[in-house]
Motif scaffolding. Structure first.
Motif, PDB file in Angstrom:
ATOM      1  N   ASN A 162      97.975 113.105 130.278  1.00  0.00           N
ATOM      2  CA  ASN A 162      96.588 113.111 129.679  1.00  0.00           C
ATOM      3  C   ASN A 162      95.474 112.513 130.190  1.00  0.00           C
ATOM      4  OD1 ASN A 162      98.252 115.089 128.041  1.00  0.00           O
ATOM      5  ND2 ASN A 162      98.586 113.159 126.637  1.00  0.00           N
ATOM      6  N   SER A 163      95.576 111.694 130.946  1.00  0.00           N
ATOM      7  CA  SER A 163      94.432 110.398 131.795  1.00  0.00           C
ATOM      8  C   SER A 163      93.745 111.663 132.141  1.00  0.00           C
ATOM      9  CB  SER A 163      94.751 109.369 132.480  1.00  0.00           C
ATOM     10  OG  SER A 163      95.737 108.562 131.851  1.00  0.00           O
ATOM     11  N   ASN A 164      92.071 111.556 132.001  1.00  0.00           N
ATOM     12  CA  ASN A 164      91.044 112.215 133.019  1.00  0.00           C
ATOM     13  C   ASN A 164      90.269 111.699 133.449  1.00  0.00           C
ATOM     14  OD1 ASN A 164      89.342 114.060 133.073  1.00  0.00           O
ATOM     15  ND2 ASN A 164      88.348 113.548 130.854  1.00  0.00           N
ATOM     16  N   TYR A 167      87.184 108.966 132.760  1.00  0.00           N
ATOM     17  CA  TYR A 167      87.433 108.976 131.178  1.00  0.00           C
ATOM     18  C   TYR A 167      87.560 108.770 130.127  1.00  0.00           C
ATOM     19  CZ  TYR A 167      83.223 112.426 132.736  1.00  0.00           C
ATOM     20  OH  TYR A 167      82.099 112.743 133.613  1.00  0.00           O
ATOM     21  N   TYR A 168      89.378 108.841 130.917  1.00  0.00           N
ATOM     22  CA  TYR A 168      90.619 108.140 129.820  1.00  0.00           C
ATOM     23  C   TYR A 168      91.661 107.670 130.905  1.00  0.00           C
ATOM     24  CZ  TYR A 168      94.019 108.300 126.501  1.00  0.00           C
ATOM     25  OH  TYR A 168      94.945 107.969 126.293  1.00  0.00           O
ATOM     26  N   GLY A 170      95.141 106.044 130.859  1.00  0.00           N
ATOM     27  CA  GLY A 170      96.508 106.079 130.494  1.00  0.00           C
ATOM     28  C   GLY A 170      97.769 105.683 131.391  1.00  0.00           C
ATOM     29  N   SER A 201      99.350 102.074 123.102  1.00  0.00           N
ATOM     30  CA  SER A 201      98.803 103.528 122.359  1.00  0.00           C
ATOM     31  C   SER A 201      99.489 103.494 121.773  1.00  0.00           C
ATOM     32  CB  SER A 201      98.278 104.836 123.385  1.00  0.00           C
ATOM     33  OG  SER A 201      98.796 106.117 122.653  1.00  0.00           O
ATOM     34  N   THR A 207      96.155 101.973 127.306  1.00  0.00           N
ATOM     35  CA  THR A 207      94.963 103.290 127.429  1.00  0.00           C
ATOM     36  C   THR A 207      93.832 102.454 127.196  1.00  0.00           C
ATOM     37  OG1 THR A 207      95.503 104.316 124.603  1.00  0.00           O
ATOM     38  CG2 THR A 207      96.288 104.929 126.329  1.00  0.00           C
ATOM     39  N   THR A 208      92.263 103.586 127.613  1.00  0.00           N
ATOM     40  CA  THR A 208      91.087 103.049 126.973  1.00  0.00           C
ATOM     41  C   THR A 208      90.109 104.084 127.932  1.00  0.00           C
ATOM     42  OG1 THR A 208      89.723 101.957 127.996  1.00  0.00           O
ATOM     43  CG2 THR A 208      91.184 101.858 129.942  1.00  0.00           C
ATOM     44  N   THR A 209      89.330 104.222 126.758  1.00  0.00           N
ATOM     45  CA  THR A 209      88.194 105.026 126.771  1.00  0.00           C
ATOM     46  C   THR A 209      87.032 103.916 127.842  1.00  0.00           C
ATOM     47  OG1 THR A 209      86.931 104.324 125.264  1.00  0.00           O
ATOM     48  CG2 THR A 209      88.350 106.354 124.933  1.00  0.00           C
ATOM     49  N   SER A 210      86.851 104.997 128.860  1.00  0.00           N
ATOM     50  CA  SER A 210      85.571 104.246 129.828  1.00  0.00           C
ATOM     51  C   SER A 210      85.959 103.323 130.255  1.00  0.00           C
ATOM     52  CB  SER A 210      84.182 103.661 129.185  1.00  0.00           C
ATOM     53  OG  SER A 210      83.441 105.085 128.171  1.00  0.00           O
TER      54      SER A 210
END
Length: 255
Positions: A162-164, A167-168, A170, A201, A207-210
């Motif tokens: 699900n990592s992007n 931006y994101y 995990g 998570s 996980t982390t955003t930015s």
């Protein structure tokens, strides 16, 4: 009547021994009594949907000698920990028992462990005894934490699907070694050393955003029951163009 001097010296020495660190340290070798069951609808290996977030890896790590834990799951901190588990029926059970890795969260009838069928069978002395144990379903056990060891394997991370980028981010940590827990994880930019603390998570998924940009240095905090804490910095970095699903060898092992 006053005690003789040699009696007083004996009592003092006994008290000192009980309070000494050497005596207290032996508790790490102590067994705790409990009960264990096994996954009733699984094959010989573990589950691919465990709450530690290992996915299919969680079914095969440690050759499938894995377990779900109840209280020992500890909100995910217990994921990846290793335990020696042995049943207590001397007619059926071996002294060695089996070493399992925690890959899931779950509980049964007053159990601390729900083992894979493979691990449950390995507690027995013989094939016939293993069949007898499976028929019982739940058995009395004793367990203790032991060091995780994966010969020729380094701690490894797998980027969550699900990592992007960018931006994101995990990832899940594989091949956790030793007897300490991973209680914190940081990502640091290798150019300017700006670090960001990640969130657990669930299970062993961080996980982390930015996320920080560029090539990233991973830092893991290993914490022991005795309060000892050590930050471990792998020699291999996460590449700046990381991708979902990629697997990265950190190049580091922990005793």
């Amino acid at each position: 009547m006053a005690l003789p001097l040699h009696s007083l010296l004996f009592l003092f020495a006994s008290f000192f021994l009980l309070q000494s660190p050497a005596y207290a340290a032996t508790c790490s070798d102590c067994f705790t009594h409990s009960r264990a069951a096994y996954y009733p609808n699984s094959d010989e290996l573990g589950t691919e949907t465990g709450q530690c977030g290992y996915g299919s890896f969680g079914a095969t790590i440690n050759d499938g000698d894995v377990s779900a834990a109840s209280d020992l799951y500890r909100d995910g901190v217990g994921c990846g920990a290793c335990y020696q588990v042995r049943c207590t029926d001397s007619n059926r059970c071996s002294d060695k028992g089996v070493t399992v890795v925690i890959t899931d969260h779950g509980s049964g009838d007053r159990t601390d462990f729900i083992l894979s069928r493979r691990a449950f069978r390995k507690m027995a002395q013989t094939t016939d005894a293993a069949t007898s144990l499976l028929a019982l379903g739940v058995v009395d056990i004793e367990y203790r934490r032991v060091s995780c060891s994966y010969p020729n394997k380094n701690i490894t991370i797998k980027i969550d699907e699900n990592s992007n980028f960018p931006y994101y981010l995990g990832f899940v940590i594989w091949y956790q070694q030793g007897m300490k827990d991973i209680t914190a994880v940081q990502l640091c930019e290798t150019q300017n050393f700006v670090c960001k603390l990640l969130d657990r998570s669930y299970g062993s998924v961080w996980t982390t955003t930015s996320p920080p940009s560029g090539m990233l240095s991973l830092r893991m905090l290993f914490s022991g029951d005795d309060g000892d804490e050590t930050w471990v910095v792998p020699i291999n970095n996460i590449p700046k163009n990381w991708k979902a699903g990629d697997i990265y060898d950190t190049g580091v092992q922990v005793n």
